[in-house]
Design a protein around this motif. Structure first.
Motif, PDB file in Angstrom:
ATOM      1  N   UNK A  10      29.793  44.806  38.599  1.00  0.00           N
ATOM      2  CA  UNK A  10      30.070  43.395  38.259  1.00  0.00           C
ATOM      3  C   UNK A  10      29.013  42.826  37.306  1.00  0.00           C
ATOM      4  N   UNK A  11      27.778  43.244  37.525  1.00  0.00           N
ATOM      5  CA  UNK A  11      26.615  42.664  36.842  1.00  0.00           C
ATOM      6  C   UNK A  11      26.796  42.527  35.309  1.00  0.00           C
ATOM      7  N   UNK A  12      27.248  43.555  34.599  1.00  0.00           N
ATOM      8  CA  UNK A  12      27.345  43.428  33.137  1.00  0.00           C
ATOM      9  C   UNK A  12      28.300  42.320  32.676  1.00  0.00           C
ATOM     10  N   UNK A  13      29.153  41.850  33.567  1.00  0.00           N
ATOM     11  CA  UNK A  13      30.151  40.839  33.169  1.00  0.00           C
ATOM     12  C   UNK A  13      29.701  39.409  33.481  1.00  0.00           C
ATOM     13  N   UNK A  14      28.525  39.265  34.063  1.00  0.00           N
ATOM     14  CA  UNK A  14      28.049  37.922  34.424  1.00  0.00           C
ATOM     15  C   UNK A  14      27.494  37.223  33.188  1.00  0.00           C
ATOM     16  N   UNK A  15      27.939  35.981  32.974  1.00  0.00           N
ATOM     17  CA  UNK A  15      27.392  35.160  31.884  1.00  0.00           C
ATOM     18  C   UNK A  15      27.015  33.808  32.495  1.00  0.00           C
ATOM     19  N   UNK A  16      26.535  32.882  31.661  1.00  0.00           N
ATOM     20  CA  UNK A  16      26.214  31.568  32.240  1.00  0.00           C
ATOM     21  C   UNK A  16      27.478  30.763  32.545  1.00  0.00           C
ATOM     22  N   UNK A  17      28.650  31.315  32.191  1.00  0.00           N
ATOM     23  CA  UNK A  17      29.911  30.619  32.532  1.00  0.00           C
ATOM     24  C   UNK A  17      30.569  31.186  33.797  1.00  0.00           C
ATOM     25  N   UNK A  18      29.996  32.236  34.350  1.00  0.00           N
ATOM     26  CA  UNK A  18      30.636  32.848  35.521  1.00  0.00           C
ATOM     27  C   UNK A  18      30.539  31.901  36.714  1.00  0.00           C
ATOM     28  N   UNK A  19      31.693  31.594  37.287  1.00  0.00           N
ATOM     29  CA  UNK A  19      31.722  30.591  38.352  1.00  0.00           C
ATOM     30  C   UNK A  19      32.247  31.154  39.664  1.00  0.00           C
ATOM     31  N   UNK A  20      33.252  32.033  39.543  1.00  0.00           N
ATOM     32  CA  UNK A  20      33.971  32.481  40.742  1.00  0.00           C
ATOM     33  C   UNK A  20      34.070  34.002  40.751  1.00  0.00           C
ATOM     34  N   UNK A  21      33.976  34.572  41.950  1.00  0.00           N
ATOM     35  CA  UNK A  21      34.325  35.980  42.146  1.00  0.00           C
ATOM     36  C   UNK A  21      35.557  35.987  43.039  1.00  0.00           C
ATOM     37  N   UNK A  22      36.613  36.640  42.570  1.00  0.00           N
ATOM     38  CA  UNK A  22      37.883  36.635  43.317  1.00  0.00           C
ATOM     39  C   UNK A  22      38.185  38.045  43.800  1.00  0.00           C
ATOM     40  N   UNK A  23      38.082  38.246  45.125  1.00  0.00           N
ATOM     41  CA  UNK A  23      38.285  39.598  45.663  1.00  0.00           C
ATOM     42  C   UNK A  23      39.460  39.622  46.636  1.00  0.00           C
ATOM     43  N   UNK A  24      40.073  40.765  46.767  1.00  0.00           N
ATOM     44  CA  UNK A  24      41.191  40.914  47.697  1.00  0.00           C
ATOM     45  C   UNK A  24      41.147  42.280  48.363  1.00  0.00           C
ATOM     46  N   UNK A  25      40.586  42.347  49.566  1.00  0.00           N
ATOM     47  CA  UNK A  25      40.510  43.590  50.351  1.00  0.00           C
ATOM     48  C   UNK A  25      40.948  43.310  51.768  1.00  0.00           C
ATOM     49  N   UNK A  26      41.719  44.204  52.405  1.00  0.00           N
ATOM     50  CA  UNK A  26      42.348  45.398  51.870  1.00  0.00           C
ATOM     51  C   UNK A  26      43.148  45.058  50.615  1.00  0.00           C
ATOM     52  N   UNK A  27      43.163  46.027  49.708  1.00  0.00           N
ATOM     53  CA  UNK A  27      43.601  45.728  48.353  1.00  0.00           C
ATOM     54  C   UNK A  27      45.069  46.083  48.086  1.00  0.00           C
TER      55      UNK A  27
END
Ligand code: PLP
Length: 394
Positions: free
Chosen positions: A161-178
């Protein structure tokens, strides 16, 4: 009707930016053919257990036909709070932290609309449920897909996930079990994600609609039950899958009072409330439905083994799903794209499944099969798929 103007230009940018769901397309084609075995749509083949249906019938007899409180019946919110207290040892206040919605679909939409400002970025591990990126876009956000890898059993890690973080990153949306892979995240995996969320001060939307469909000794961990996560988590859950209640349209969100009040504002102007009939049934599902749910889960588990063995034996590299009711075989050994595979399989063998590309670019090379289908139909579908793979592989 004939159109004399270019209406597309008059539509909202959000709606022009999203595509129709790749799942429904195949469902509609399959519905127009005969002798089709559908492993396409993610819908239990069971009807809702009788005691749940009966509670609704009884409710109607007593005249339960009105609106309810916007947030949902207090009795239902209390049952939901009790359920989370008992199962995950986590406290939610029925008055301020719980909103009953028209399925997880509505909860997802309004959660994103409540927290996303224009241009905010939403990190979305893929492959994932088709609505995530679309709802983020419709909310004015920017969906940022992050590929989960089969080598890591389709789990996501902070390093990915880390390389995609910018100062605009606000939400992480996860769905598990997937949905669509059947991947699950262990407590240890989720603790690492929790640290990541804390470090970047993210809101985590955790879609746990398949939480009860975890197989073997796999424990489902509610994301908000992890240390320091409750306040920043919007947990979504519903009755569609575990209780075979897709048609009732009932779900809920658990979040902090400010976010819940914000979501309630959208909900009260757009839905008013979830149907009272479904709310009455949901109370019964939580009070006495668990034994029926467990029976259905045991049956999915039986089918899971059958379909995993069948796909593996025919030479398709397949990740063994640990939750939900989907399996996501790699069809690239056949030399076909996932679209080609799905279209041709439907045309030649009358088996409907969904191309992996519908769940994000990284789903290409796979197809999604739902095993929420009777076991004899799964056996017949496996025989047809095997025949197809033998005949049409390039
Ligand atoms: N979330 C996931 C991961 C799903 O797979 C689905 C339905 O397929 C939904 C949400 C929508 O559920 P509901 O019927 O509660 O709107």
């Amino acid at each position: 009707m004939n159109e004399s103007k270019n209406w597309k230009d008059r539509l909202s940018p959000g709606v022009n930016a999203i595509k129709p769901s790749g799942i429904r397309k195949f469902f509609d084609i399959a519905a127009s053919m005969e002798d089709v075995i559908s492993l396409g749509v993610g819908e239990p083949d069971f009807v809702t257990p009788w005691s749940i249906r009966e509670s609704c019938v009884y409710g109607l007899e007593r005249g339960y036909t009105s609106y309810t409180a916007n947030r949902g019946m207090m009795e239902l919110r209390e049952e939901i709070a009790k359920h989370y207290e008992k199962k995950f040892n986590i406290s939610y206040d029925p008055a301020t932290d719980i909103l009953v919605t028209v399925g997880v679909s509505e909860a997802l939409d309004i959660a994103l609309r409540a927290v996303v400002k224009p241009g905010d970025e939403v990190l979305i591990p893929e492959p994932c449920y088709v609505s995530y990126a679309a709802c983020a876009t419709l909310a004015g956000g920017v969906a940022v897909p992050v590929a989960a890898k089969i080598e890591n059993e389709f789990r996501i890690t902070p390093a990915e996930l880390e390389p995609y973080v910018t100062d605009k990153t606000k939400v992480l949306l996860i769905g598990y079990p997937n949905n669509p892979t059947g991947a699950v995240m262990s407590r240890k995996d989720l603790l690492a994600i929790a640290d990541f969320a804390e470090q970047h001060d993210l809101i985590v939307i955790s879609d746990e609609i398949y939480g009860d469909l975890s197989y073997g000794d796999q424990e489902h961990v509610a994301f908000s039950s992890l240390p320091k996560m409750q306040e920043r988590t919007i947990l979504l859950n519903g009755f569609s899958k575990a209780y075979a209640m897709t048609g009732w349209r009932i779900g809920y969100s658990l979040a902090n009072p400010t976010i819940t009040a914000a979501m309630t504002k959208i909900h009260q102007y757009t839905m008013l409330c979830a149907p009272i009939t479904a709310q009455v049934a949901a109370i019964e599902a939580l009070r006495r439905g668990e034994k029926y749910m467990k029976k259905m889960v045991a049956e999915y588990d039986r089918r899971r083994h059958l379909i995993y063995d069948g796909l593996t034996k025919m030479g398709l590299p397949t990740f063994e799903p640990k939750g939900a009711f989907y399996i996501f075989p790699n069809i690239s050994p056949t030399g076909m794209t996932s679209d080609e595979f799905a279209e041709k399989l439907l045309e030649k063998e009358h088996v409907a499944l969904v191309p992996g590309s519908a769940f994000g670019e990284c789903g290409e090379g796979h197809v999604r099969c739902s095993y929420a289908t009777a076991i004899d139909k799964i056996s017949e579908a496996l025989a047809r798929i095997e025949d197809f793979v033998k005949r049409y592989s390039k």
